[in-house]
Write a protein that holds these residues in place. Sequence first.
Motif: not given
Length: 156
Positions: A101-111
Amino acid sequence: MIVQTRDPILSLTLWPHQSLTPQGLEIMSWIIGLGLAIPVLPFIGTPVFWGLLPFVVGAFALFRYMIRRNRKARSLREELTLWPDLIRVERYDPDGTMRDWQANPYWVSVHLREDAPIEQYLTLKGAGREIELGAFLTPEERVALAADLRRALARA
């Protein structure tokens, strides 16, 4: 697949707790085998011995099977790498499959969720997906990991 050439901001490898080494498991196996044999020793040469033997051998065989199965399950690991423009999580399952899985860290949230199957359920949300992270960790380890991830994502 994007390959980063710069050093990552954060690079983690997560794996389940492993309390015994393979040698420790082997020693424990012999100790349990001897422990199962001791009560049967006084009955050697009697019909009672032959009645007990299948159960002792069955219990030991089941124990060895479970130890081998546990050893294979311990090969699970998750690798998280964070760069300023990419976060990547690779999960290597015991059966040899790898999920990525990969994403742009600007749009990633930790829950950290309380209303989940496990206490302090940690997920990352981004790129249209939500993935679990470190489900095999203790709740305290997941809380610490979430704090570390939030700090690293803020730096990214």
